[in-house]
Motif scaffolding. Sequence first.
Motif, PDB file in Angstrom:
ATOM      1  N   GLY A  54       1.900  14.169 -18.346  1.00  0.00           N
ATOM      2  CA  GLY A  54       3.122  13.432 -18.606  1.00  0.00           C
ATOM      3  C   GLY A  54       2.823  11.952 -18.490  1.00  0.00           C
ATOM      4  O   GLY A  54       1.933  11.427 -19.161  1.00  0.00           O
ATOM      5  N   SER A  55       3.534  11.286 -17.584  1.00  0.00           N
ATOM      6  CA  SER A  55       3.252   9.878 -17.300  1.00  0.00           C
ATOM      7  C   SER A  55       2.535   9.696 -15.968  1.00  0.00           C
ATOM      8  O   SER A  55       2.334   8.573 -15.517  1.00  0.00           O
ATOM      9  N   VAL A  56       2.154  10.807 -15.336  1.00  0.00           N
ATOM     10  CA  VAL A  56       1.560  10.766 -13.989  1.00  0.00           C
ATOM     11  C   VAL A  56       0.044  10.783 -14.074  1.00  0.00           C
ATOM     12  O   VAL A  56      -0.544  11.630 -14.759  1.00  0.00           O
ATOM     13  N   ASP A  57      -0.584   9.856 -13.368  1.00  0.00           N
ATOM     14  CA  ASP A  57      -2.035   9.885 -13.205  1.00  0.00           C
ATOM     15  C   ASP A  57      -2.325  10.865 -12.076  1.00  0.00           C
ATOM     16  O   ASP A  57      -2.274  10.514 -10.887  1.00  0.00           O
ATOM     17  N   LEU A  58      -2.601  12.103 -12.435  1.00  0.00           N
ATOM     18  CA  LEU A  58      -2.741  13.160 -11.439  1.00  0.00           C
ATOM     19  C   LEU A  58      -3.926  12.922 -10.511  1.00  0.00           C
ATOM     20  O   LEU A  58      -3.855  13.196  -9.308  1.00  0.00           O
ATOM     21  N   ALA A  59      -5.026  12.393 -11.050  1.00  0.00           N
ATOM     22  CA  ALA A  59      -6.203  12.142 -10.217  1.00  0.00           C
ATOM     23  C   ALA A  59      -5.887  11.099  -9.143  1.00  0.00           C
ATOM     24  O   ALA A  59      -6.263  11.255  -7.977  1.00  0.00           O
ATOM     25  N   ALA A  60      -5.193  10.028  -9.538  1.00  0.00           N
ATOM     26  CA  ALA A  60      -4.822   8.996  -8.567  1.00  0.00           C
ATOM     27  C   ALA A  60      -3.857   9.564  -7.528  1.00  0.00           C
ATOM     28  O   ALA A  60      -3.975   9.281  -6.330  1.00  0.00           O
ATOM     29  N   ALA A  61      -2.901  10.382  -7.974  1.00  0.00           N
ATOM     30  CA  ALA A  61      -1.939  10.980  -7.046  1.00  0.00           C
ATOM     31  C   ALA A  61      -2.644  11.872  -6.023  1.00  0.00           C
ATOM     32  O   ALA A  61      -2.349  11.817  -4.824  1.00  0.00           O
ATOM     33  N   LEU A  62      -3.591  12.685  -6.483  1.00  0.00           N
ATOM     34  CA  LEU A  62      -4.305  13.577  -5.577  1.00  0.00           C
ATOM     35  C   LEU A  62      -5.155  12.795  -4.572  1.00  0.00           C
ATOM     36  O   LEU A  62      -5.253  13.170  -3.399  1.00  0.00           O
ATOM     37  N   ALA A  63      -5.774  11.706  -5.040  1.00  0.00           N
ATOM     38  CA  ALA A  63      -6.574  10.882  -4.131  1.00  0.00           C
ATOM     39  C   ALA A  63      -5.696  10.256  -3.050  1.00  0.00           C
ATOM     40  O   ALA A  63      -6.057  10.234  -1.862  1.00  0.00           O
ATOM     41  N   LEU A  64      -4.534   9.750  -3.450  1.00  0.00           N
ATOM     42  CA  LEU A  64      -3.616   9.162  -2.480  1.00  0.00           C
ATOM     43  C   LEU A  64      -3.113  10.200  -1.480  1.00  0.00           C
ATOM     44  O   LEU A  64      -3.024   9.932  -0.275  1.00  0.00           O
ATOM     45  N   LEU A  65      -2.815  11.396  -1.971  1.00  0.00           N
ATOM     46  CA  LEU A  65      -2.339  12.460  -1.087  1.00  0.00           C
ATOM     47  C   LEU A  65      -3.432  12.938  -0.142  1.00  0.00           C
ATOM     48  O   LEU A  65      -3.152  13.304   1.003  1.00  0.00           O
ATOM     49  N   LEU A  66      -4.664  12.938  -0.615  1.00  0.00           N
ATOM     50  CA  LEU A  66      -5.779  13.346   0.232  1.00  0.00           C
ATOM     51  C   LEU A  66      -5.880  12.458   1.462  1.00  0.00           C
ATOM     52  O   LEU A  66      -6.214  12.914   2.560  1.00  0.00           O
ATOM     53  N   GLY A  67      -5.594  11.185   1.291  1.00  0.00           N
ATOM     54  CA  GLY A  67      -5.601  10.285   2.436  1.00  0.00           C
ATOM     55  C   GLY A  67      -4.324  10.344   3.253  1.00  0.00           C
ATOM     56  O   GLY A  67      -4.355  10.216   4.484  1.00  0.00           O
ATOM     57  N   ALA A  68      -3.189  10.586   2.585  1.00  0.00           N
ATOM     58  CA  ALA A  68      -1.892  10.483   3.260  1.00  0.00           C
ATOM     59  C   ALA A  68      -1.543  11.694   4.106  1.00  0.00           C
ATOM     60  O   ALA A  68      -1.040  11.560   5.233  1.00  0.00           O
ATOM     61  N   LEU A  69      -1.773  12.892   3.589  1.00  0.00           N
ATOM     62  CA  LEU A  69      -1.252  14.086   4.252  1.00  0.00           C
ATOM     63  C   LEU A  69      -1.786  14.301   5.672  1.00  0.00           C
ATOM     64  O   LEU A  69      -1.011  14.647   6.581  1.00  0.00           O
ATOM     65  N   PRO A  70      -3.099  14.122   5.930  1.00  0.00           N
ATOM     66  CA  PRO A  70      -3.555  14.282   7.321  1.00  0.00           C
ATOM     67  C   PRO A  70      -2.883  13.305   8.277  1.00  0.00           C
ATOM     68  O   PRO A  70      -2.604  13.656   9.437  1.00  0.00           O
ATOM     69  N   VAL A  71      -2.614  12.076   7.802  1.00  0.00           N
ATOM     70  CA  VAL A  71      -1.958  11.086   8.652  1.00  0.00           C
ATOM     71  C   VAL A  71      -0.529  11.523   8.956  1.00  0.00           C
ATOM     72  O   VAL A  71      -0.061  11.439  10.112  1.00  0.00           O
ATOM     73  N   ILE A  72       0.189  11.997   7.937  1.00  0.00           N
ATOM     74  CA  ILE A  72       1.576  12.421   8.132  1.00  0.00           C
ATOM     75  C   ILE A  72       1.655  13.576   9.121  1.00  0.00           C
ATOM     76  O   ILE A  72       2.469  13.576  10.043  1.00  0.00           O
ATOM     77  N   VAL A  73       0.804  14.579   8.923  1.00  0.00           N
ATOM     78  CA  VAL A  73       0.821  15.751   9.809  1.00  0.00           C
ATOM     79  C   VAL A  73       0.492  15.352  11.241  1.00  0.00           C
ATOM     80  O   VAL A  73       1.160  15.781  12.199  1.00  0.00           O
ATOM     81  N   THR A  74      -0.507  14.516  11.409  1.00  0.00           N
ATOM     82  CA  THR A  74      -0.923  14.108  12.756  1.00  0.00           C
ATOM     83  C   THR A  74       0.157  13.293  13.466  1.00  0.00           C
ATOM     84  O   THR A  74       0.504  13.565  14.623  1.00  0.00           O
ATOM     85  N   LEU A  75       0.713  12.295  12.744  1.00  0.00           N
ATOM     86  CA  LEU A  75       1.687  11.408  13.378  1.00  0.00           C
ATOM     87  C   LEU A  75       3.035  12.080  13.577  1.00  0.00           C
ATOM     88  O   LEU A  75       3.770  11.713  14.504  1.00  0.00           O
ATOM     89  N   ARG A  76       3.387  13.056  12.730  1.00  0.00           N
ATOM     90  CA  ARG A  76       4.644  13.763  12.929  1.00  0.00           C
ATOM     91  C   ARG A  76       4.570  14.680  14.151  1.00  0.00           C
ATOM     92  O   ARG A  76       5.571  14.925  14.817  1.00  0.00           O
ATOM     93  N   ARG A  77       3.388  15.173  14.440  1.00  0.00           N
ATOM     94  CA  ARG A  77       3.236  15.998  15.638  1.00  0.00           C
ATOM     95  C   ARG A  77       3.263  15.143  16.893  1.00  0.00           C
ATOM     96  O   ARG A  77       3.781  15.550  17.934  1.00  0.00           O
ATOM     97  N   ARG A  78       2.692  13.961  16.788  1.00  0.00           N
ATOM     98  CA  ARG A  78       2.678  13.030  17.912  1.00  0.00           C
ATOM     99  C   ARG A  78       3.172  11.671  17.423  1.00  0.00           C
ATOM    100  O   ARG A  78       2.388  10.738  17.237  1.00  0.00           O
ATOM    101  N   PRO A  79       4.469  11.537  17.203  1.00  0.00           N
ATOM    102  CA  PRO A  79       5.001  10.300  16.631  1.00  0.00           C
ATOM    103  C   PRO A  79       4.783   9.106  17.548  1.00  0.00           C
ATOM    104  O   PRO A  79       4.951   9.210  18.769  1.00  0.00           O
TER     105      PRO A  79
END
Length: 266
Positions: free
Chosen positions: A211-236
């Motif tokens: 579509g209009s989404v750069d899927l490779a860029a989105a996946l790279a950003l999520l690869l960095g973001a998700l571990p941080v979100i999970v970790t900080l949400r458990r120990r905010p």
Amino acid sequence: MFVLVLIGLVTGLTTVLFGFGGGFVTVPVVLWAEAGLGDSAAQVAVATSAAVMVVNAAVATSATSRTVLRHLRDSRCLLALLGLGGVVGALLARLVPGAIIQWGFVIYLVGTIVDVLVRPGFFRPTAPHTTDSRQRFAIPTSLGLPIGASAAFLGVGGSVMTVPLLRRSGLGMGVATALANPLTLAISLPAALIFLVGRGPGSPAGAALVGSVDLAAALALLLGALPVIVTLRRRPPRLPDRFHAVGYVLLLVAVTMTTVLAAPHD
């Protein structure tokens, strides 16, 4: 891609601390990464931002306590209008020139910065607020459509509109930013679906997009973001409320400057 993964770490941090879902970081970064697309870079940045925010906001929302989410119990109509606004904003973003999106993003941020600095109640909320979740929600239902449309059009998720409103109702920054994630999810999910099913008329046919989404860029950003979100949400992290509010504004200033520098120029 390595740089995008590193930036993803930042989007994860902003998702947890400020409820941005990553949109305010994603847009200028993708503008930079897609500079070769010229005018179409803004549309791709907004679309990719929506896709990233869906995942980030969903993960952050799932880790938010039921006590906080209870504030949204009587806000079904607001959430529905936010989603409808997301559809409208995404459709509009596919039609307009990229320069309008780019500078609309900058104007939106500048207006928000001025608002929180000039109007009282953001740095030191004064309105009384109780823990009774049955009280009227701080964001009027009538604002759902314009907030959703503006946020999806600019790729920002709506948190910059919703957090100041929640803040002025008397909520602490921790609760206000946590509530921004489900509100962002309501906007970004339908918007991302619109962006994924087709390209705007100005999108380059040869670009490696879904579509209009750069899927490779989105996946790279999520690869960095998700571990941080999970970790900080458990120990905010526990930040002083005023320091948290100041950090929110400083981030808006930094993103505004970055967007202007990263935007494609003729």
